[in-house]
Design an enzyme around this catalytic site. Structure first.
Site, PDB file in Angstrom:
ATOM      1  N   HIS A  62       3.640   0.435  -5.295  1.00  0.00           N
ATOM      2  CA  HIS A  62       3.494   1.259  -4.095  1.00  0.00           C
ATOM      3  C   HIS A  62       4.900   1.653  -3.645  1.00  0.00           C
ATOM      4  CE1 HIS A  62      -0.811   0.170  -3.578  1.00  0.00           C
ATOM      5  NE2 HIS A  62      -0.416  -0.958  -4.126  1.00  0.00           N
ATOM      6  N   ASP A 305       2.080  -5.084  -8.432  1.00  0.00           N
ATOM      7  CA  ASP A 305       1.506  -4.651  -7.150  1.00  0.00           C
ATOM      8  C   ASP A 305       2.603  -4.635  -6.079  1.00  0.00           C
ATOM      9  OD1 ASP A 305      -0.287  -3.760  -5.268  1.00  0.00           O
ATOM     10  OD2 ASP A 305      -1.344  -5.674  -5.032  1.00  0.00           O
TER      11      ASP A 305
END
EC number: 3.5.2.3
Length: 429
Positions: A62, A305
């Site tokens: 992200h 992640d």
């Protein structure tokens, strides 16, 4: 520019190659692999005693751009990737605005070329605005360069929409990446539901919420005969469901994370918000099932992640803190220390899960060491000892559950398209 990597231990999972040798790079490509090679006028990297691997690939990060640049942006995130030994990252679409159309995909690709220092791949949203009501411009985004489609950040509740999306993405043979956790069951839990949550008096997120969602998502992919990728698997039930689906021939792949492989819910006794992640850290039996799933091929990849937050967002009471932390700069150290040096994974398996397998899942030509392939290479010292200090991170996210820990193993050089981008911990661009 010509570059010669001399005398390293070359590990190439694509061909199960493990040999001592040299690699010659010219004009961004690998032009020779062998022994006693020369490169007249080229720069020489002495790699004796070091591992020369295809560049690490993180298929789940992200980077927060556009709209959330206080947490991270392409410039800081890709530099963090380079520092961690990654040559390619694929970013999720849960930004503001959501990456749900071809204009944003094209714009981010261009931003990656101008602001990034590693290869940036874009994952487009499955539904418009991540609202789970209407399909996004999937075909246009794939045509613009999106490598996968996902509503990651939450579970897509609409069975109908996921079925339709899988049928559509199946025409392009691009995976749908799912965050599989039943939100109705998980509710407003803040950690794994189990003995530790009961002792602490914290509402938990039961592992069965993940199991049910994984089962549903796989069944829909099987019905549609379309590829699906299960993100950040954390439960032993999900591992077994994926294992059975693969035996049936379902087009399913899956990843887990360095933190789910090495940490448990026992860490949350400190109430340190760096340990708050989604899905949550689970008990030791789940962790051991994840490692077994990696060993037998049920779980294909290790992905970070990477989810940085502004310092003040995490510096609150545990229940109010957002989930996630910055993982790009610690991932390799975590995996080498916790899995390789403990003999739970071989070095070939580590490189496979962190490079070759992610490349295959996303349809990339990288992740391999062969003549003609892009010269994306990570040079690793598996014996290098270092301490984690978040203040020195290139990422804007300064929280990590590994803060202060001692690791053994680190990327010393990151080469992207034939150029040295990181050397001895310093990003050069």
């Amino acid at each position: 520019m010509k570059l010669l990597i001399k005398g390293g231990r070359i590990i190439n999972p694509a061909e199960q190659m493990d040999m001592t040798g040299d690699i010659v790079i010219e004009q961004g490509k690998i032009v020779a692999i062998g022994q006693n090679l020369t490169a007249d006028g080229g720069q020489v990297i002495e790699a004796a005693g070091l591992v020369v691997a295809p560049g690490l690939i993180d298929m789940h990060v992200h980077l927060r751009e556009p709209g959330l640049e206080a947490k991270e942006d392409i410039a800081s995130g890709t530099r963090a990737a380079a520092a961690g030994g990654f040559t390619t990252v694929a970013c999720m679409p849960n930004t503001k605005p959501v990456v749900d159309n071809s204009i944003l995909v094209s714009g981010l690709i261009q931003r990656g070329q101008t602001e990034g220092v590693v290869n940036l791949k874009i994952i487009g949203a499955l539904s418009k605005g991540l609202e789970g009501k209407e399909l996004a411009e999937i075909g246009d985004m794939i045509a613009a360069g999106a490598v996968a489609i996902s509503d990651d950040g939450g579970h897509l509740d609409s069975t109908r929409l996921l079925k339709t999306g899988l049928e559509y993405t199946g025409m392009f043979q691009r995976p749908v990446i799912t965050h599989s956790e039943d939100e109705e069951l998980a509710g407003e839990g803040y950690m794994h539901e189990g003995a530790v949550s009961a002792m602490l008096g914290i509402k938990g997120r039961p592992a069965v919420a993940e199991d049910i969602a994984v089962a549903r998502d796989i069944m829909l992919a099987e019905y549609a005969n379309s590829p699906i990728h299960i993100a950040h698997v954390s439960s032993k039930g999900a591992v077994e469901i994926i294992r059975q689906a693969k035996r049936r021939g379902v087009k399913v792949t899956a990843e887990t994370t360095p933190h789910h492989l090495t940490l448990t819910d026992e860490e949350l006794k400190s109430f340190n918000t760096a340990f708050k992640v989604n899905p949550p850290l689970r008990s030791a039996d789940h962790r051991e099932a994840l490692i077994a799933g990696l060993k037998d091929g049920t779980l294909d990849a290790i992905a970070t992640d990477h989810a940085p937050h502004a310092f003040e967002e995490k510096d609150v009471e545990f229940r109010y803190a957002p989930s996630g932390f910055a993982g790009l700069e610690t991932a390799l150290g975590v995996v080498l220390t916790g899995l390789y040096h403990t003999k739970k994974l071989t070095l070939m398996e580590v490189i496979d899960k962190m490079s070759y397998a992610p490349a295959k899942i996303l349809g990339l030509e990288s992740g391999v060491l062969k003549v003609g392939a892009p010269a994306d290479i990570t040079i690793i010292d598996t014996e290098y000892k270092w301490d984690v200090n978040c203040i020195n991170f290139y990422t804007r996210g300064k929280h990590s559950p590994f803060e202060g820990r001692n690791f053994k193993g680190k990327a010393l050089i990151t080469i992207v398209n034939g150029s040295i981008i990181m050397q001895n911990g310093e990003v050069l661009k």
